[in-house]
Scaffold this motif. Structure first.
Motif, PDB file in Angstrom:
ATOM      1  N   MET A   1       1.063  -0.500   1.554  1.00 47.26           N
ATOM      2  CA  MET A   1       0.402   0.543   0.912  1.00 47.26           C
ATOM      3  C   MET A   1       0.795   0.652  -0.392  1.00 47.26           C
ATOM      4  N   ALA A   2       0.294   1.475  -1.388  1.00 45.71           N
ATOM      5  CA  ALA A   2       0.477   1.464  -2.556  1.00 45.71           C
ATOM      6  C   ALA A   2       2.234   1.896  -2.572  1.00 45.71           C
ATOM      7  N   PRO A   3       2.907   1.723  -3.908  1.00 42.91           N
ATOM      8  CA  PRO A   3       4.234   1.834  -3.796  1.00 42.91           C
ATOM      9  C   PRO A   3       4.776   3.133  -3.586  1.00 42.91           C
ATOM     10  N   LEU A   4       3.952   4.211  -4.107  1.00 48.75           N
ATOM     11  CA  LEU A   4       4.482   5.626  -3.973  1.00 48.75           C
ATOM     12  C   LEU A   4       4.219   5.963  -2.431  1.00 48.75           C
ATOM     13  N   SER A   5       3.291   5.819  -1.841  1.00 44.15           N
ATOM     14  CA  SER A   5       2.887   5.931  -0.417  1.00 44.15           C
ATOM     15  C   SER A   5       3.788   5.265   0.424  1.00 44.15           C
ATOM     16  N   ARG A   6       4.099   3.878  -0.049  1.00 46.52           N
ATOM     17  CA  ARG A   6       5.243   3.119   0.846  1.00 46.52           C
ATOM     18  C   ARG A   6       6.340   3.833   0.777  1.00 46.52           C
ATOM     19  N   TRP A   7       7.164   4.298  -0.402  1.00 46.51           N
ATOM     20  CA  TRP A   7       8.260   5.079  -0.451  1.00 46.51           C
ATOM     21  C   TRP A   7       8.266   6.240   0.431  1.00 46.51           C
ATOM     22  N   LEU A   8       7.394   7.149   0.307  1.00 51.45           N
ATOM     23  CA  LEU A   8       7.285   8.391   1.057  1.00 51.45           C
ATOM     24  C   LEU A   8       7.311   8.278   2.567  1.00 51.45           C
ATOM     25  N   ILE A   9       6.418   7.276   3.026  1.00 49.15           N
ATOM     26  CA  ILE A   9       6.338   6.980   4.434  1.00 49.15           C
ATOM     27  C   ILE A   9       7.710   6.458   4.813  1.00 49.15           C
ATOM     28  N   GLY A  10       8.145   5.750   4.127  1.00 47.73           N
ATOM     29  CA  GLY A  10       9.473   4.936   4.371  1.00 47.73           C
ATOM     30  C   GLY A  10      10.539   6.174   4.732  1.00 47.73           C
ATOM     31  N   MET A  11      10.533   7.305   3.802  1.00 53.32           N
ATOM     32  CA  MET A  11      11.334   8.423   3.867  1.00 53.32           C
ATOM     33  C   MET A  11      11.225   9.359   5.058  1.00 53.32           C
ATOM     34  N   LEU A  12      10.016   9.313   5.410  1.00 56.59           N
ATOM     35  CA  LEU A  12       9.670  10.175   6.392  1.00 56.59           C
ATOM     36  C   LEU A  12       9.470   9.507   7.837  1.00 56.59           C
ATOM     37  N   LEU A  13       9.385   8.156   8.032  1.00 60.31           N
ATOM     38  CA  LEU A  13       9.122   7.565   9.048  1.00 60.31           C
ATOM     39  C   LEU A  13      10.393   7.643  10.138  1.00 60.31           C
ATOM     40  N   LYS A  14      10.101   8.042  11.434  1.00 60.41           N
ATOM     41  CA  LYS A  14      11.083   8.442  12.299  1.00 60.41           C
ATOM     42  C   LYS A  14      11.438   7.358  13.393  1.00 60.41           C
ATOM     43  N   THR A  15      10.354   6.239  13.318  1.00 59.70           N
ATOM     44  CA  THR A  15      10.502   5.306  14.388  1.00 59.70           C
ATOM     45  C   THR A  15      10.892   3.659  13.771  1.00 59.70           C
ATOM     46  N   ASP A  16      11.278   3.101  14.655  1.00 57.32           N
ATOM     47  CA  ASP A  16      11.563   1.665  13.947  1.00 57.32           C
ATOM     48  C   ASP A  16      10.417   0.519  14.166  1.00 57.32           C
ATOM     49  N   THR A  17       9.420   1.279  14.930  1.00 62.85           N
ATOM     50  CA  THR A  17       8.010   0.329  14.989  1.00 62.85           C
ATOM     51  C   THR A  17       6.887   1.322  14.694  1.00 62.85           C
ATOM     52  N   VAL A  18       5.947   0.731  14.217  1.00 64.75           N
ATOM     53  CA  VAL A  18       4.664   1.542  14.280  1.00 64.75           C
ATOM     54  C   VAL A  18       3.618   0.817  15.082  1.00 64.75           C
ATOM     55  N   THR A  19       3.897  -0.253  15.684  1.00 65.76           N
ATOM     56  CA  THR A  19       2.883  -0.704  16.442  1.00 65.76           C
ATOM     57  C   THR A  19       2.817  -0.023  17.802  1.00 65.76           C
TER      58      THR A  19
END
Length: 384
Positions: free
Chosen positions: A291-309
């Protein structure tokens, strides 16, 4: 019994149609009000306005329609408060549906609010469940591990199964017929390419998917690529693939898409619910997304799992390789596709994970729409 049911997009209309079909079977004579599309209308809903008015996504799309959407929220909430249905059922589309529920509550509606499709708080932004609990009483969950998250936030919740387990699938003979129609040799490997259904996804992912597939074709010249797509991005997909040495087969028709799944040996797909569709059809997969760099950074900060699949999450394995964010690069993706095509052990591990996923999502049990209907009736019975 009177129910007010709201869906804001095609996927929600499908869920709503199946839910209402189940309700009509278990409790004939329900009067429906609300907003929905063709499938809900076929089950007895007279939509207050066209559902398509709500089918907008993204800031750029929403801003020009903000005032109109705000007015529709107010109109819908007022209708709920005025008609006082036995239950308000909102289906996905939280930006619209939950605002309607909150406003209807503020205007005096006292019946239960039931929301169909739990927010992905297990992946990111866990606070959403607590906010939702302020206006929602009960949740109909699609994934088996979601109820504890909703209950912890203060809502009751039933896992009702995922609609993918009830979707039609093509037979092996239909897959063979697809190959014949498109002049694909019986022993030629076929890869499904699924770069998303939104223009932003396709523009970001298709060039990388293209480069990855070119690398695989350099080693396997007989490889054929099939791209199932939707009308909104079909022209864009065709324009972007004109330079490919071997033109991909682009399909839009729903029946032809099902046949393409049956004809394929593996897939490269954007992250999302398409992984469940691939699992239902037994197609081995590699998942990639960016995704866009800012969205990528935000999601990376908030993501709680080691996989999204979802196949990995539901099966509690990590059988499906995924390449997300900065890792979404043609070289590693191509290598993973090559490995999957050539390694029987990897394909067997995925087959086991996909089969387990379908069982856990409700395959072999009552249809999800019927289970959802029973859950709604149970809530109403508890409320008297």
């Amino acid at each position: 019994m009177r129910l007010f049911v709201i869906a804001g997009e095609i996927s929600g209309d499908r869920l709503g149609g199946a839910l209402m079909s189940g309700l009509n079977l278990l409790a004939p004579g329900i009067a429906y009000d609300g907003i929905g599309g063709a499938e809900m209308q076929a089950q007895g809903l007279s939509s207050r306005f066209a559902m398509e008015e709500l089918s907008v996504m993204g800031i750029a799309e929403i801003l020009p329609k903000y005032r109109h959407l705000k007015r529709r929220i107010a109109e819908t909430a007022a209708a709920v408060a005025e008609t006082a249905p036995d239950a308000l059922i909102t289906i996905d589309s939280p930006d619209f549906c939950l605002r309607v529920a909150a406003l209807a509550r503020a205007q005096g509606y006292r019946g239960p609010v039931i929301h169909y499709v739990a927010p992905s708080v297990w992946a990111w932004r866990p606070g959403r469940a607590a906010k939702m609990a302020k206006m929602v009483d009960h949740v109909l969950a699609l994934l088996p591990f979601e109820p504890p998250y909703m209950e912890e936030a203060g809502m009751s919740c039933d896992f009702v199964g995922h609609p993918v387990v009830s979707e039609a699938r093509a037979s092996t003979s239909e897959g063979a017929a697809f190959r014949q129609r498109h002049s694909i040799d019986a022993d030629a490997p076929v890869v499904l390419c699924l770069p998303g259904s939104r223009r932003s996804e396709v523009s970001r992912l298709a060039p990388r998917f293209d480069e990855a597939l070119i690398r695989v074709r350099d080693r396997i010249p007989e490889l054929r690529v099939v791209i199932p797509t939707v009308p909104g991005v079909a022209r864009m997909v065709r324009d972007m693939t004109r330079r490919w040495p071997t033109a991909p087969i682009v399909v839009e028709d729903a029946g032809e898409k099902r046949a393409a799944f049956a004809a394929s040996d593996l897939s490269l797909a954007a992250s999302g619910t398409v992984s469940l569709e691939l699992a239902a059809n037994g197609v081995p997969m590699v998942i990639a997304y960016d995704m866009a760099p800012l969205s990528r950074w935000l999601i990376g900060m908030l993501l709680k799992t080691d996989t999204v699949t979802l196949v990995n999450l539901v099966s509690e394995t990590r059988a499906v390789p995924e390449f997300l964010g900065a890792n979404c690069r043609p070289g590693p993706i191509a290598a993973a596709l090559q490995d999957l095509l050539e390694d029987p052990a990897q394909r067997a591990a995925q087959a086991d994970a996909m089969a387990q996923t379908m069982i856990r999502l409700g395959q072999g049990g009552a249809p999800p729409g019927l289970r959802a209907a029973q859950s709604v009736l149970d809530v109403l019975q508890r409320r008297g």
